[in-house]
Write an enzyme that holds these catalytic residues in place. Structure first.
Site, PDB file in Angstrom:
ATOM      1  CG  ASP A  30      81.668 -14.380 -38.689  1.00 55.57           C
ATOM      2  OD1 ASP A  30      82.248 -14.497 -37.596  1.00 55.57           O
ATOM      3  OD2 ASP A  30      80.535 -13.863 -38.811  1.00 55.57           O
ATOM      4  CG  ASN A  84      86.018 -10.791 -29.575  1.00 53.67           C
ATOM      5  OD1 ASN A  84      86.907  -9.948 -29.466  1.00 53.67           O
ATOM      6  ND2 ASN A  84      85.239 -10.870 -30.641  1.00 53.67           N
ATOM      7  N   GLY A  90      83.483  -8.871 -25.768  1.00 53.44           N
ATOM      8  CA  GLY A  90      82.560  -8.969 -26.896  1.00 53.44           C
ATOM      9  C   GLY A  90      82.257 -10.377 -27.347  1.00 53.44           C
ATOM     10  CG  HIS A  97      84.695 -18.020 -31.928  1.00 56.54           C
ATOM     11  ND1 HIS A  97      83.918 -18.222 -30.809  1.00 56.54           N
ATOM     12  CD2 HIS A  97      84.556 -16.699 -32.231  1.00 56.54           C
ATOM     13  CE1 HIS A  97      83.346 -17.080 -30.458  1.00 56.54           C
ATOM     14  NE2 HIS A  97      83.718 -16.146 -31.300  1.00 56.54           N
ATOM     15  CG  LEU A  98      91.938 -18.625 -32.774  1.00 56.01           C
ATOM     16  CD1 LEU A  98      91.303 -19.565 -31.763  1.00 56.01           C
ATOM     17  CD2 LEU A  98      93.179 -19.254 -33.377  1.00 56.01           C
ATOM     18  CG  HIS A  99      86.738 -13.460 -34.848  1.00 57.35           C
ATOM     19  ND1 HIS A  99      85.502 -13.237 -35.432  1.00 57.35           N
ATOM     20  CD2 HIS A  99      86.496 -13.608 -33.523  1.00 57.35           C
ATOM     21  CE1 HIS A  99      84.569 -13.236 -34.500  1.00 57.35           C
ATOM     22  NE2 HIS A  99      85.140 -13.458 -33.326  1.00 57.35           N
TER      23      HIS A  99
HETATM   24  P1  5GP Z   1      82.224 -13.445 -31.020  1.00 58.35           P
HETATM   25  O1  5GP Z   1      81.386 -12.201 -30.946  1.00 58.35           O
HETATM   26  O2  5GP Z   1      81.719 -14.498 -30.057  1.00 58.35           O
HETATM   27  O3  5GP Z   1      83.693 -13.219 -30.920  1.00 58.35           O
HETATM   28  O4  5GP Z   1      82.036 -14.010 -32.497  1.00 58.35           O
HETATM   29  C1  5GP Z   1      80.994 -14.839 -32.877  1.00 58.35           C
HETATM   30  C2  5GP Z   1      80.968 -14.842 -34.369  1.00 58.35           C
HETATM   31  O5  5GP Z   1      80.192 -15.950 -34.795  1.00 58.35           O
HETATM   32  C3  5GP Z   1      80.330 -13.598 -34.989  1.00 58.35           C
HETATM   33  O6  5GP Z   1      81.284 -12.980 -35.857  1.00 58.35           O
HETATM   34  C4  5GP Z   1      79.122 -14.130 -35.722  1.00 58.35           C
HETATM   35  O7  5GP Z   1      78.901 -13.472 -36.949  1.00 58.35           O
HETATM   36  C5  5GP Z   1      79.458 -15.595 -35.933  1.00 58.35           C
HETATM   37  N1  5GP Z   1      78.316 -16.500 -35.952  1.00 58.35           N
HETATM   38  C6  5GP Z   1      77.329 -16.580 -35.031  1.00 58.35           C
HETATM   39  N2  5GP Z   1      76.467 -17.571 -35.341  1.00 58.35           N
HETATM   40  C7  5GP Z   1      76.941 -18.133 -36.477  1.00 58.35           C
HETATM   41  C8  5GP Z   1      76.477 -19.214 -37.301  1.00 58.35           C
HETATM   42  O8  5GP Z   1      75.459 -19.853 -37.031  1.00 58.35           O
HETATM   43  N3  5GP Z   1      77.220 -19.507 -38.409  1.00 58.35           N
HETATM   44  C9  5GP Z   1      78.369 -18.820 -38.721  1.00 58.35           C
HETATM   45  N4  5GP Z   1      79.012 -19.192 -39.818  1.00 58.35           N
HETATM   46  N5  5GP Z   1      78.832 -17.796 -37.964  1.00 58.35           N
HETATM   47  C10 5GP Z   1      78.128 -17.464 -36.869  1.00 58.35           C
END
Ligand code: 5GP
Ligand code: ZN
Length: 111
Positions: A30, A84, A90, A97-99
């Site tokens: 991330d 999310n 959020g 995507h899975l964090h």
């Molecule tokens: P969400 O808020 O949709 O659950 O998570 C999106 C995640 O994607 C965030 O943790 C953010 O830091 C990450 N993210 C957004 N754009 C990019 C990118 O261009 N490259 C990477 N590696 N992570 C990204």
């Protein structure tokens, strides 16, 4: 969906720190880590969010990949998995995507 940033990462059109990949999934660090270990696991194919995922086998592959990246980083038995799904949860990037988070103590409930 060429404008999707995670599709671009999956196709390597834009750089990311990829830690694991298979024919079906890609895992990369991330950009804004929320824990010492913070990797995102995505399907190569564009799916906007988990509630739109129809391929059950792909869901299993995403979970398997999450487990593998945690294990490879030394967090086999202690990690948090977050998805999310939708605005109020959020979600900010509209490609499933899975964090996978590890390396610190987590609290419950999440914010
Ligand atoms: P969400 O808020 O949709 O659950 O998570 C999106 C995640 O994607 C965030 O943790 C953010 O830091 C990450 N993210 C957004 N754009 C990019 C990118 O261009 N490259 C990477 N590696 N992570 C990204
Ligand atoms: Zn996409």
């Amino acid at each position: 969906m060429p404008e999707c940033v995670f599709c671009k990462i999956a196709s390597k059109a834009i750089p990311a720190s990829i830690v694991y990949e298979t024919a079906d999934v890609v895992a990369f660090k991330d950009l804004t880590p929320r824990a010492p270990f913070h990797v995102l696991v995505i399907p190569r194919t564009h799916v906007a969010k988990l509630s739109e995922l129809e391929d059950e086998a792909l869901g299993g592959k995403l979970l398997q990949a999450a487990r593998t990246v945690a294990k490879n980083a030394g967090h086999a038995d202690n990690f948090r998995l977050v998805v999310n799904n939708g605005d109020s949860a959020g979600q900010s990037v509209w490609h499933l995507h899975l964090h996978v988070l590890g390396g610190r103590q987590f609290t419950w409930p999440p914010g």
